[in-house]
Design a protein around this motif. Structure first.
Motif, PDB file in Angstrom:
ATOM      1  N   ARG A   1       0.906  -1.209  -0.075  1.00 21.58           N
ATOM      2  CA  ARG A   1      -0.030  -0.140   0.109  1.00 21.58           C
ATOM      3  C   ARG A   1       1.068   1.341   0.062  1.00 21.58           C
ATOM      4  O   ARG A   1       0.658   2.354  -0.628  1.00 21.58           O
TER       5      ARG A   1
ATOM      6  N   GLU B   1      -0.045  11.853   8.586  1.00 21.24           N
ATOM      7  CA  GLU B   1      -0.773  10.551   8.536  1.00 21.24           C
ATOM      8  C   GLU B   1      -0.819   9.838   9.979  1.00 21.24           C
ATOM      9  O   GLU B   1      -1.695   9.555  10.936  1.00 21.24           O
TER      10      GLU B   1
ATOM     11  N   SER C   1     -17.498   7.214   9.468  1.00 18.08           N
ATOM     12  CA  SER C   1     -18.301   8.312   9.125  1.00 18.08           C
ATOM     13  C   SER C   1     -19.505   8.425   8.905  1.00 18.08           C
ATOM     14  O   SER C   1     -20.215   9.478   8.873  1.00 18.08           O
TER      15      SER C   1
ATOM     16  N   ASP D   1     -10.473   5.354  10.416  1.00 16.70           N
ATOM     17  CA  ASP D   1     -11.259   5.973   9.604  1.00 16.70           C
ATOM     18  C   ASP D   1     -11.317   5.381   7.881  1.00 16.70           C
ATOM     19  O   ASP D   1     -12.381   5.355   7.311  1.00 16.70           O
ATOM     20  N   SER D   2     -10.059   5.092   7.345  1.00 17.38           N
ATOM     21  CA  SER D   2      -9.798   4.526   5.995  1.00 17.38           C
ATOM     22  C   SER D   2     -10.566   3.053   6.060  1.00 17.38           C
ATOM     23  O   SER D   2     -10.386   2.622   4.753  1.00 17.38           O
ATOM     24  N   MET D   3     -10.801   2.389   7.084  1.00 21.90           N
ATOM     25  CA  MET D   3     -11.555   1.145   6.891  1.00 21.90           C
ATOM     26  C   MET D   3     -13.105   1.270   7.253  1.00 21.90           C
ATOM     27  O   MET D   3     -13.309   1.837   7.980  1.00 21.90           O
ATOM     28  N   THR D   4     -13.543  -0.016   6.758  1.00 24.65           N
ATOM     29  CA  THR D   4     -14.977   0.125   6.691  1.00 24.65           C
ATOM     30  C   THR D   4     -15.281  -0.572   8.046  1.00 24.65           C
ATOM     31  O   THR D   4     -14.273  -0.914   9.077  1.00 24.65           O
TER      32      THR D   4
ATOM     33  N   ASN E   1     -12.608  -2.611  10.306  1.00 23.38           N
ATOM     34  CA  ASN E   1     -12.293  -2.238  11.920  1.00 23.38           C
ATOM     35  C   ASN E   1     -12.335  -3.445  12.505  1.00 23.38           C
ATOM     36  O   ASN E   1     -11.561  -3.575  13.443  1.00 23.38           O
TER      37      ASN E   1
ATOM     38  N   PHE F   1     -18.519   3.038   6.254  1.00 22.63           N
ATOM     39  CA  PHE F   1     -17.309   3.704   7.055  1.00 22.63           C
ATOM     40  C   PHE F   1     -17.697   4.367   8.251  1.00 22.63           C
ATOM     41  O   PHE F   1     -18.820   4.620   8.564  1.00 22.63           O
TER      42      PHE F   1
END
Lengths: 248, 258
Positions: A36, A110, B136, B91-94, B98, B134
């Motif tokens: 990634r 990040e 959010s 946040d970047s994972m569903t 998670n 997600f």
């Protein structure tokens, strides 16, 4: 006071990297994260690297055509000068200074954001070695892909030099290519890759360090990001000089 | 069971915890309460090993958390689940990713087994069918539930919750309390909850530890709160005139029954 602070940060940086060198909890997760990061750092930076290197090559060639145009120096030397300047200095150093801005600030933000949102604490509670999981894949990815970007930058820069001199008629195709083929020292290519790998390590390790220990709110996160760029840029220049001393 | 022995914690010149010795029991919700600045969060972070005490010990059953090496510490931590005040969902994972993350990192289960466990955990917190959303995209209360599901995914022996109902409306807050209480009883885990919510204290407080200025000033259960003469406790729980009147009425009724 400043020296105390520098020594404190140096000690903490060394400790963090020592913690980062550990057996992965799960190899596949580290592999996935490394891939990634290779995509984010490598593919994500290709456009900016192409853009900058083509212009650097064009400007270098045009400048030398102008400065050497009325001299007794053979005109094919332009190709030779563009090639060596690009390989020895422009491609590794300028590309990595640009990447320090793009990749370094991104990594610091990040990881700093993860610190502030307690993501790092959450991983620690789960038993994840966060120093290893968050930092090592980024360092490995950068040390692999940034030399590739630098090689691309060198090629594109030389092509840029060709475009800016041969197409307007300042030099002939034969002169430029003859210059490129003259006095070639393979060691300079080795030096370019050494510089690229060292600078890649500096950019990622310093930026991850700045983000990992970011405290407070958005202002501190901004500071961490700025410090990552400034410190890694200064270190790139210092190590550029040291590598030049060692390898020439 | 978790036991602390004379724990102190100092930041610079500031003594945040001053000799805390207490126990947190298995199978019941243990509450750490106290006003802001009392040292609740520091105590919780000490219990989970994010801070090291200036002096004193923390025992998980018979294991001293701060005398073991890093590998053993990670072994202990793998038995912990934690719900953070801000949920700390990635946040970047569903939602599904998670919850799956601890399994991805520490187990060799197949994807199918992991997906099945994710569904079980979401069902446990009454949140079926939101795997692909997600964080959010779901409400604060739902995020809390997802946080609980993630904390429970590896079947922890110890569950820690930092202000689990902060920022929630009273009804949702009570639902979250009941959910934590239910999971604690059903799985016989040691749950430690850091809160200053009075509803939580009176609703699920089976073992309450009250801190003030870094000292442990009172320990008991919800049934003892009403009758206790401890001024700090009464000032904290029954802070408003309305609540003080309620307490007086309740005491009168209880004495009349007696």
């Amino acid at each position: 006071m400043v020296v105390d602070k520098m020594l404190y940060n140096l000690g903490r940086y060394v400790n963090l990297l020592r913690d980062a060198i550990a057996r992965p909890e799960k190899f596949s997760m580290y592999y996935k994260e490394t891939m990634r990061q290779m995509d984010a750092i490598g593919v994500g930076s290709v456009f900016i690297v192409l853009l900058i290197s083509v212009f650097i090559g064009m400007v270098t060639a045009v400048q030398f055509v102008d400065q050497l145009g009325d001299s007794f120096v053979p005109s094919y030397y332009i190709g030779y000068i563009v090639r060596d300047i690009t390989i020895i200095e422009m491609a590794p150093t300028i590309t990595c200074l640009v990447l320090a801005g793009k990749v370094g600030s991104n990594l610091a933000a990040e990881i700093g954001g993860m610190r502030q949102k307690e993501h790092i604490d959450a991983m620690e509670i789960m038993g994840v070695n966060t120093a290893a999981y968050l930092i090592m894949p980024k360092i490995i990815a950068a040390v692999v892909v940034i030399p590739m970007l630098v090689a691309i930058a060198a090629f594109v820069s030389i092509v840029g030099g060709y475009v800016s001199t041969v197409l307007p008629g300042s030099l002939s195709h034969t002169e430029y290519v003859l210059g490129l083929r003259s006095f070639f020292v393979p060691r300079y290519v080795f030096m370019m890759f050494v510089k690229a790998a060292v600078f890649a390590y500096l950019i990622t390790s310093v930026s991850c360090y700045m983000g990992y220990y970011a405290k407070g709110g958005s202002i501190e996160l901004g500071e961490a990001s700025t410090n990552a760029v400034v410190v890694s840029s200064v270190l790139i220049l210092v190590f550029d000089f040291l590598i030049a001393l060692l390898l020439t | 069971m978790i036991r602390t022995e004379n724990i102190t914690k100092t930041f610079g010149d500031n003594d945040v915890l001053k000799g805390i010795s207490t126990e947190f029991y298995a199978g019941k919700p243990n509450l750490i309460i106290g006003s802001s600045g009392a040292g609740k969060t520091v105590l919780l972070k000490l219990l989970i090993g994010l801070f090291k005490p200036t002096s004193g010990k923390v025992y998980y059953d018979d294991v001293d958390l701060f005398s073991v090496d890093d590998d053993a510490l990670r072994e202990v931590r793998m038995k912990l689940g934690m719900l953070f005040q801000g949920n700390a969902l990635f946040d970047s994972m569903t939602v599904g990713e998670n919850i799956r993350f601890p399994m991805d990192m520490f187990t060799n289960r197949t994807l199918g087994e992991k997906e099945k466990r994710v569904d079980e955990c979401l069902e446990m917190v009454n949140m079926e069918g939101i795997n692909d959303r997600f964080p959010s995209e779901v409400s604060g209360g739902m995020q809390k539930r997802v946080g609980i599901a993630r904390a429970m995914v590896l079947e922890p022996k110890y569950l820690f919750c930092d202000e689990p109902n902060s920022g929630l409306d009273p009804k949702t807050a009570i639902l979250i309390d009941e959910l934590i209480c239910d999971l604690t009883n059903r799985n016989n885990i040691t749950t430690v909850i850091n809160t200053h919510d009075m509803n939580s204290v009176m609703g699920i407080g089976d073992n309450i530890v009250l801190l003030k200025d870094g000292h442990l000033v009172w320990q008991g259960d919800k049934s003892q709160v009403l009758e206790s003469e401890e001024a700090v406790l009464q000032d904290f729980i029954f802070a408003s005139p309305f609540l003080r009147r309620l307490r007086e009425d309740a005491l009168k009724q209880r004495h009349a029954h007696d």
